[in-house]
Structures are given as structure tokens and as C-alpha cells.
Design a protein around this motif. Structure first.
Motif, short mmCIF file in Angstrom:
data_model
loop_
_atom_site.label_atom_id
_atom_site.label_comp_id
_atom_site.label_asym_id
_atom_site.label_seq_id
_atom_site.Cartn_x
_atom_site.Cartn_y
_atom_site.Cartn_z
N ALA A 76 -47.99 23.74 -15.22
CA ALA A 76 -48.97 23.28 -15.88
C ALA A 76 -49.25 22.46 -15.80
O ALA A 76 -49.30 21.39 -14.65
N SER A 77 -50.18 22.06 -16.44
CA SER A 77 -51.48 20.71 -15.77
C SER A 77 -50.56 18.67 -16.63
O SER A 77 -51.37 18.58 -16.21
N GLU A 78 -50.14 19.02 -17.53
CA GLU A 78 -49.95 17.81 -18.25
C GLU A 78 -48.95 17.70 -18.92
O GLU A 78 -48.31 19.53 -19.48
N SER A 79 -47.91 16.93 -19.61
CA SER A 79 -46.93 16.86 -20.61
C SER A 79 -47.19 17.31 -21.86
O SER A 79 -46.41 17.73 -22.61
N ILE A 80 -48.05 17.73 -22.38
CA ILE A 80 -48.39 18.26 -23.99
C ILE A 80 -48.16 19.90 -24.18
O ILE A 80 -47.98 19.94 -24.83
N VAL A 81 -47.61 20.50 -22.80
CA VAL A 81 -46.79 21.34 -23.28
C VAL A 81 -45.38 21.25 -22.97
O VAL A 81 -44.59 22.71 -23.19
N THR A 82 -44.95 20.20 -22.35
CA THR A 82 -43.40 19.99 -22.55
C THR A 82 -42.47 20.71 -23.02
O THR A 82 -41.40 20.99 -23.61
N PRO A 83 -42.46 19.97 -24.37
CA PRO A 83 -42.23 20.17 -26.25
C PRO A 83 -41.79 21.64 -26.22
O PRO A 83 -41.42 22.19 -26.53
N LEU A 84 -43.37 22.15 -25.88
CA LEU A 84 -43.14 23.95 -26.48
C LEU A 84 -42.48 24.49 -25.46
O LEU A 84 -41.91 25.73 -26.04
N ALA A 85 -42.64 24.33 -24.24
CA ALA A 85 -42.49 25.21 -22.83
C ALA A 85 -40.36 24.62 -23.09
O ALA A 85 -39.72 25.64 -23.32
N ASP A 86 -40.28 24.16 -23.77
CA ASP A 86 -38.45 23.19 -24.07
C ASP A 86 -37.89 23.94 -24.92
O ASP A 86 -36.90 24.89 -24.83
N SER A 87 -39.04 24.30 -26.50
CA SER A 87 -38.57 25.14 -26.89
C SER A 87 -38.59 26.42 -26.59
O SER A 87 -37.77 27.11 -27.53
N LEU A 88 -39.45 27.32 -26.06
CA LEU A 88 -39.30 28.45 -25.75
C LEU A 88 -38.39 28.63 -25.28
O LEU A 88 -38.03 30.07 -24.78
N GLY A 89 -37.82 28.15 -23.98
CA GLY A 89 -36.70 28.06 -22.95
C GLY A 89 -36.97 28.48 -21.55
O GLY A 89 -37.17 29.30 -20.86
N LEU A 90 -38.58 28.00 -21.61
CA LEU A 90 -39.38 28.17 -20.21
C LEU A 90 -39.07 27.50 -19.84
O LEU A 90 -38.53 26.05 -19.21
N LYS A 91 -39.00 27.47 -17.93
CA LYS A 91 -38.64 26.61 -16.94
C LYS A 91 -39.60 26.86 -16.39
O LYS A 91 -40.31 27.08 -15.26
N LEU A 92 -40.40 25.31 -17.02
CA LEU A 92 -41.56 24.32 -16.24
C LEU A 92 -40.90 23.52 -15.11
O LEU A 92 -40.51 22.54 -14.77
#
Length: 319
Positions: free
Chosen positions: A207-223
């Protein structure tokens, strides 16, 4: 970032609420922008209408849909080209806030200007909601809680409760709006979240920045992108050479299956990473900071972005 109909004629009441919601959903933010804050006192204009100001339009959209005919919502940040981090309020913003009985801000350092705006434009009986405080994110934590489904549900609950306190005569109406919003408007959003979790949890992404971190965590994606890199881009500072090298290597070697980036915060380094990911055959999915296009209801904006992410994940994994 869950969100019971009052006891009277469940079927009739819910149908009425859904009909009312449909009438306002498509123009939730636009209707807020058209309203005037002049003359509001203690959270109301005449006729049981709560005057609401949201610092950002993603929270304003939700508030407008929950408030319906008994709330007038104005969002300060409504232009997709405006950066909420370093926004400079205008005198017009001050007048809008001065007349509001209910103000919603994000907090956690995202919109520090809003605290100054509130302090400079006091109003007797005003209710305020700072989302970061509600969901337990402290200064320095990740402020992008509109990308957390759990936080979104907490905000829906609190806004409804606050509107009922400000306008108790219309409490049943606000309960109906909430039931319709959760049961109908948010249904495609919830369905898309569940589908991605079920099919792609554990998939490595960048990802490019932390805006996607809460979504990735919720979806179970491995950032896999270093948190320090994500935070630097989000805050507008230069990431370290080591972090940039790590991200470049993750792309070059195909360690990530999808690259997810915020198109409203794209530095030369990020543009280079997007180009490198595409050249490597890594699907790129896009998110934005605020409602895009402006005036799009929150849930439609989010569902469209989730569909883009799901398409990218399907392309990358074949599932």
C-alpha cells in the motif's frame, strides 16, 4: 470503522424509513452544503431540525442520512482536491460552525484545525463528536477510521444517540433512519466486506499509505509495506531510504499480490511504485481520502472501492 426498530408496526415503519432514506441518500452531502447555519441555537433551527456541521464529508454523509428531514448537514471538507490535513478554515467556515448545535470532527491529528475553529466560534448548548475519542484512537494513532467498518458502526450508533438527545421529540424517527441505514443502505458494503474476507484473507498486499491499514486489518489482508513508510507518506514526510528499498523489493520480487494506493496523496515515489507494480503485472487498486465524486453517499463510495479491490485480488490470485 452492530449498527432496532421501535416497537410499532415494524413492517410499516421500516418501509417508511427506507423510502425516506432513498430520497436523501443520493444527495446526502449536497443537501448539507446547501443548508445555512445562520440562526441555529442549541442544535436546532425551527421545526425540530438539528443543525450539523461535519469537518469531513465522509462523516457528513453518514450524519445526513441518519438525520434525514430532521437534520441539516454541512461538510467543511467536501472537495476531493482539498487535503484535510493542512486545510485552512475560512471566515465562512467560522460562521457555519458558530451556528451549529452538533459538530463532528475526526481527531487524532487529522483535522487539528477543527479544534481551533470550534474554540474560536463557541455556541451555547453545542454537542461535539470527535470520532478518534469515540473509537479510542489517540494522537499519533491511525486517524483514518472511516476505513474501519467497526469504527463506522460506532459512529452510526453515536450520531443517532446524539440526534435523539438534541431532538427527543423525533427520537423514533432517528431510530427508524438508523435501522434503514444499517439494514438497507449499508447492506452492499457489508456484503462486499464479507466476500473479500471469505475469499482473500491472508493475501499479501502492498500500500501507499496508512489510510488503508484499518481496512486491510478488517479484511484480514496481510499488509507487507513497512508501517513507517505508510505513516511517512500519510503525514507528508519523506520515508527512509531503507523503507523505500523494502517496498521496491516487495514489488520487484512479487512478494505482494496487489498494490493499494490513495490517488489523492500520490508523491513521485508513489507514482514510481504504481508504475513498477503495473509493469510487474501486480494489479493496482485505488482508494481516495474523501468522497469521490463529491456528494457520493458514503456507502456507495466505499462499496465501489471495495469492488475494485476485490477485482484486483481476483486477478492476482485467480480465485
Amino acid at each position: 470503522m452492530r449498527i432496532a426498530m421501535p416497537v410499532r408496526s415494524l413492517r410499516v415503519a421500516l418501509a417508511a424509513a427506507v423510502a425516506a432514506l432513498a430520497a436523501t441518500s443520493a444527495c446526502s452531502t449536497a443537501s448539507g452544503k446547501a443548508s445555512s447555519a445562520a440562526g441555529a441555537t442549541a442544535g436546532k433551527t425551527g421545526g425540530g431540525v438539528v443543525q450539523v456541521v461535519a469537518a469531513e464529508n465522509f462523516w457528513g454523509s453518514i450524519a445526513a442520512q441518519l438525520g434525514g428531514d430532521h437534520a441539516k448537514v454541512a461538510s467543511i471538507i467536501a472537495n476531493p482536491d482539498t487535503d484535510p490535513h493542512d486545510y485552512e478554515p475560512t471566515t465562512g467556515d467560522g460562521r457555519t460552525v458558530a451556528g451549529a448545535g452538533y459538530v463532528i470532527t475526526n481527531g487524532a491529528g487529522y483535522d487539528g484545525w477543527s479544534d481551533k475553529l470550534l474554540a474560536a466560534n463557541p455556541a451555547a448548548g453545542r454537542t461535539t463528536l470527535k470520532v478518534a475519542d469515540l473509537v479510542g484512537v489517540k494522537e499519533g494513532g491511525n486517524p483514518h477510521q472511516w476505513y474501519s467498518p467497526d469504527s463506522v458502526h460506532k459512529v452510526v450508533d453515536r450520531i443517532t444517540d446524539d440526534l435523539k438527545k438534541l431532538d427527543p421529540a423525533d427520537a423514533a424517527y432517528f431510530d427508524q433512519r438508523k435501522a434503514a441505514y444499517l439494514g438497507t443502505a449499508l447492506a452492499p458494503y457489508e456484503k462486499q466486506l464479507a466476500a473479500i474476507r471469505a475469499s482473500y484473507a491472508g493475501t499479501p498486499i502492498g500500500a501507499s499509505e496508512s489510510i488503508v491499514t484499518p481496512l486491510a486489518d478488517s479484511l484480514g489482508l496481510k499488509l507487507l509495506t513497512p508501517a513507517t513508510f505508510l505513516g511517512a507518506i500519510s503525514e507528508g514526510t519523506d520515508p527512509t531510504a531503507q523503507d523505500k528499498a523494502t517496498v521496491d523489493e516487495q514489488i520487484r520480487t512479487g512478494q505482494i499480490k496487489v498494490y493499494l494506493y490513495n490517488s489523492q496523496n500520490s508523491t513521485p515515489d508513489i507514482k514510481a511504485q504504481v508504475d513498477a507494480a503495473k509493469a510487474k503485472g501486480i494489479p493496482v487498486a485505488t482508494v481516495t481520502e474523501t468522497l469521490t465524486p463529491a456528494g457520493t453517499p458514503f456507502q456507495d463510495w466505499q462499496t465501489t472501492q471495495l469492488q475494485g479491490l476485490a477485482d484486483a485480488l481476483k486477478q492476482a490470485t485467480g480465485k
